[in-house]
Design an enzyme around this catalytic site. Structure first.
Site, PDB file in Angstrom:
ATOM      1  N   ASP A  51       0.836  -1.204   0.000  1.00  0.00           N
ATOM      2  CA  ASP A  51       0.000   0.000   0.000  1.00  0.00           C
ATOM      3  C   ASP A  51       0.871   1.253   0.000  1.00  0.00           C
ATOM      4  OD1 ASP A  51      -2.837   1.170   0.547  1.00  0.00           O
ATOM      5  OD2 ASP A  51      -1.520   2.198   1.972  1.00  0.00           O
ATOM      6  N   TYR A  56       3.247   9.583  -0.280  1.00  0.00           N
ATOM      7  CA  TYR A  56       4.337   8.929   0.455  1.00  0.00           C
ATOM      8  C   TYR A  56       5.690   9.127  -0.239  1.00  0.00           C
ATOM      9  CZ  TYR A  56       0.377   6.323   2.526  1.00  0.00           C
ATOM     10  OH  TYR A  56      -0.811   5.963   3.120  1.00  0.00           O
ATOM     11  N   LEU A 199      -1.773  -0.872  13.881  1.00  0.00           N
ATOM     12  CA  LEU A 199      -0.932  -1.023  15.085  1.00  0.00           C
ATOM     13  C   LEU A 199      -0.976   0.235  15.956  1.00  0.00           C
ATOM     14  CD1 LEU A 199       2.135  -2.742  13.347  1.00  0.00           C
ATOM     15  CD2 LEU A 199       0.247  -3.828  14.583  1.00  0.00           C
TER      16      LEU A 199
HETATM   17  N1  LIG Z   1      -5.238   6.407   3.755  1.00  0.00           N
HETATM   18  C1  LIG Z   1      -4.692   7.111   4.723  1.00  0.00           C
HETATM   19  O1  LIG Z   1      -5.042   8.287   4.971  1.00  0.00           O
HETATM   20  C2  LIG Z   1      -3.624   6.480   5.576  1.00  0.00           C
HETATM   21  C3  LIG Z   1      -3.206   7.091   6.761  1.00  0.00           C
HETATM   22  C4  LIG Z   1      -2.224   6.442   7.526  1.00  0.00           C
HETATM   23  C5  LIG Z   1      -1.698   5.233   7.109  1.00  0.00           C
HETATM   24  N2  LIG Z   1      -2.104   4.664   5.935  1.00  0.00           N
HETATM   25  C6  LIG Z   1      -1.550   3.351   5.461  1.00  0.00           C
HETATM   26  O2  LIG Z   1      -1.592   2.419   6.538  1.00  0.00           O
HETATM   27  C7  LIG Z   1      -0.268   1.948   6.814  1.00  0.00           C
HETATM   28  C8  LIG Z   1      -0.104   1.644   8.299  1.00  0.00           C
HETATM   29  O3  LIG Z   1      -0.300   2.774   9.098  1.00  0.00           O
HETATM   30  P1  LIG Z   1       0.889   3.533   9.832  1.00  0.00           P
HETATM   31  O4  LIG Z   1       2.159   3.274   9.083  1.00  0.00           O
HETATM   32  O5  LIG Z   1       0.490   4.933   9.983  1.00  0.00           O
HETATM   33  O6  LIG Z   1       0.913   2.879  11.286  1.00  0.00           O
HETATM   34  P2  LIG Z   1       0.940   1.398  11.928  1.00  0.00           P
HETATM   35  O7  LIG Z   1       1.117   0.361  10.890  1.00  0.00           O
HETATM   36  O8  LIG Z   1      -0.232   1.331  12.839  1.00  0.00           O
HETATM   37  O9  LIG Z   1       2.235   1.486  12.860  1.00  0.00           O
HETATM   38  C9  LIG Z   1       3.530   1.579  12.335  1.00  0.00           C
HETATM   39  C10 LIG Z   1       4.472   1.742  13.526  1.00  0.00           C
HETATM   40  O10 LIG Z   1       4.465   0.549  14.324  1.00  0.00           O
HETATM   41  C11 LIG Z   1       5.801   0.086  14.499  1.00  0.00           C
HETATM   42  N3  LIG Z   1       5.750  -1.372  14.488  1.00  0.00           N
HETATM   43  C12 LIG Z   1       5.380  -2.165  13.460  1.00  0.00           C
HETATM   44  N4  LIG Z   1       5.403  -3.462  13.828  1.00  0.00           N
HETATM   45  C13 LIG Z   1       5.809  -3.495  15.109  1.00  0.00           C
HETATM   46  C14 LIG Z   1       6.045  -4.547  16.030  1.00  0.00           C
HETATM   47  N5  LIG Z   1       5.833  -5.825  15.700  1.00  0.00           N
HETATM   48  N6  LIG Z   1       6.478  -4.223  17.282  1.00  0.00           N
HETATM   49  C15 LIG Z   1       6.671  -2.923  17.630  1.00  0.00           C
HETATM   50  N7  LIG Z   1       6.467  -1.876  16.789  1.00  0.00           N
HETATM   51  C16 LIG Z   1       6.041  -2.169  15.537  1.00  0.00           C
HETATM   52  C17 LIG Z   1       6.579   0.637  13.334  1.00  0.00           C
HETATM   53  O11 LIG Z   1       7.934   0.805  13.689  1.00  0.00           O
HETATM   54  P3  LIG Z   1       9.156   0.297  12.736  1.00  0.00           P
HETATM   55  O12 LIG Z   1       8.838   0.720  11.353  1.00  0.00           O
HETATM   56  O13 LIG Z   1      10.327   1.019  13.335  1.00  0.00           O
HETATM   57  O14 LIG Z   1       9.241  -1.196  12.891  1.00  0.00           O
HETATM   58  C18 LIG Z   1       5.900   1.990  13.126  1.00  0.00           C
HETATM   59  O15 LIG Z   1       6.430   2.935  14.028  1.00  0.00           O
HETATM   60  C19 LIG Z   1       0.629   3.080   6.296  1.00  0.00           C
HETATM   61  O16 LIG Z   1       1.960   2.687   6.125  1.00  0.00           O
HETATM   62  C20 LIG Z   1      -0.102   3.439   5.023  1.00  0.00           C
HETATM   63  O17 LIG Z   1       0.175   2.490   4.003  1.00  0.00           O
HETATM   64  C21 LIG Z   1      -3.072   5.270   5.186  1.00  0.00           C
END
Ligand SMILES: NC(=O)c1ccc[n+]([C@@H]2O[C@H](COP(=O)([O-])OP(=O)(O)OC[C@H]3O[C@@H](n4cnc5c(N)ncnc54)[C@H](OP(=O)(O)O)[C@@H]3O)[C@@H](O)[C@H]2O)c1
Length: 283
Positions: A51, A56, A199
């Protein structure tokens, strides 16, 4: 739901012959070499759904690593998003085409193209959707959808959309932000719901209820959150740049959260107070 779910298990998309793998890999806030390494690690770990978004700034890297991975193109589901129109219908269409070119080359396609946000107003939303419909007609997007759309935004589309409903609505979803109204609406209309921030951006890993369930199931708190998302019928998109976490976040197919424990996680919902990015609006 049985424990026999698997990483590549798909959900059907209503307007497409393609189906969507139920676990995705998010690449927000990773760039350059870090993005290439993380996405490469995800593909190696078995993820088949990536995704990305124009916003990004890493579409080229994502496309490159998929192209050079040795995995057939039709086995990897690639999503991107466009945030705002570009001033005219033609310029908006071109802005979307540029993304597909970056990800998949001049003759390539993306599996899913989303409008990133409803924030462009009614005219902007219409122009963006019509640009995406043109991509479908031309075979450059297999499927199209929306993100952060409330019920009002999706209903409004009926006035101009040739393709309705959108195949996907990508919204913030986790136990502290469950958005039940839009969840129900999407399910009732056959719209696949993708869960971003599954997460909670690592903000809730010390929550005592979550920690208790992780101990009970002998899984990590991250694995509990991803499994919760899958059992809710959502498509979670966890992001990590850390290879060990990328692997363990996909190791969620050997256990099942009981109905009672799903209820305990459901009870954590805080509505707007639980939001990390945004909840959908119907204003
Ligand atoms: N459509 C939209 O408006 C929108 C908005 C936000 C996000 N998104 C999409 O959704 C995806 C996910 O959301 P997000 O990136 O905001 O947040 P997330 O996936 O909820 O959290 C990512 C965070 O969690 C940490 N993490 C991941 N696995 C872990 C584990 N097993 N143990 C401890 N920490 C862990 C990562 O650190 P490390 O990387 O250091 O491991 C990072 O800091 C995005 O990448 C994007 O593709 C879309």
């Amino acid at each position: 739901m049985s424990t026999t779910l698997a990483i590549t298990d798909p959900l059907p998309l209503r307007n497409s012959t393609r189906s969507i793998p139920r676990l995705g890999f998010g690449v927000y806030r990773i760039h350059g070499k870090e993005c290439v390494q993380a996405t490469g690690a995800a593909l190696k770990a078995g993820y088949r759904h990536i995704d990305t978004a124009q916003f990004y700034g890493n579409e080229k890297e994502v496309g490159e690593i998929v192209r050079t991975s040795g995995i057939p193109r039709d086995e990897v589901f690639m999503t991107t998003k466009i945030m705002t129109p570009a001033g005219s219908p033609e310029a908006t269409y071109q802005k979307a085409v540029d993304s597909v070119d970056k990800i998949a080359g001049k003759d390539g396609y993306v599996d899913l193209f989303l409008i990133h946000s409803p924030s462009s107003g009614q005219t902007g939303r219409k122009q963006l959707w019509q640009a995406l419909e043109r991509l479908v007609e031309e075979g450059r997007a297999k499927s199209i959808g929306v993100s952060n759309y409330g019920i009002k935004h999706i209903e409004e589309m009926k006035a101009y959309a040739k393709i309705w409903p959108p195949d996907v609505n990508q919204i913030e979803l986790h136990p502290w932000c469950q958005q039940p109204r839009i969840d129900r609406y999407c399910k009732a209309n056959g719209i696949v719901i993708e869960a971003y921030c599954p997460l909670v951006r690592a903000n809730k890993f010390n929550d005592p209820t979550l920690v208790g369930l992780a101990k009970k199931y002998e899984k990590s708190t991250a694995q509990i959150l991803i499994r919760y998302s899958l059992q809710k019928g959502w498509v979670p998109l966890p992001k990590s740049s850390t290879p060990d976490r990328i692997i363990s976040n996909a190791d969620v197919y050997d256990f099942h959260i009981s109905k009672e424990d799903m209820g305990i996680l459901d009870s954590l919902d805080q509505g707007d107070a639980g939001v990390v990015v945004e909840s959908v609006s119907d204003d």
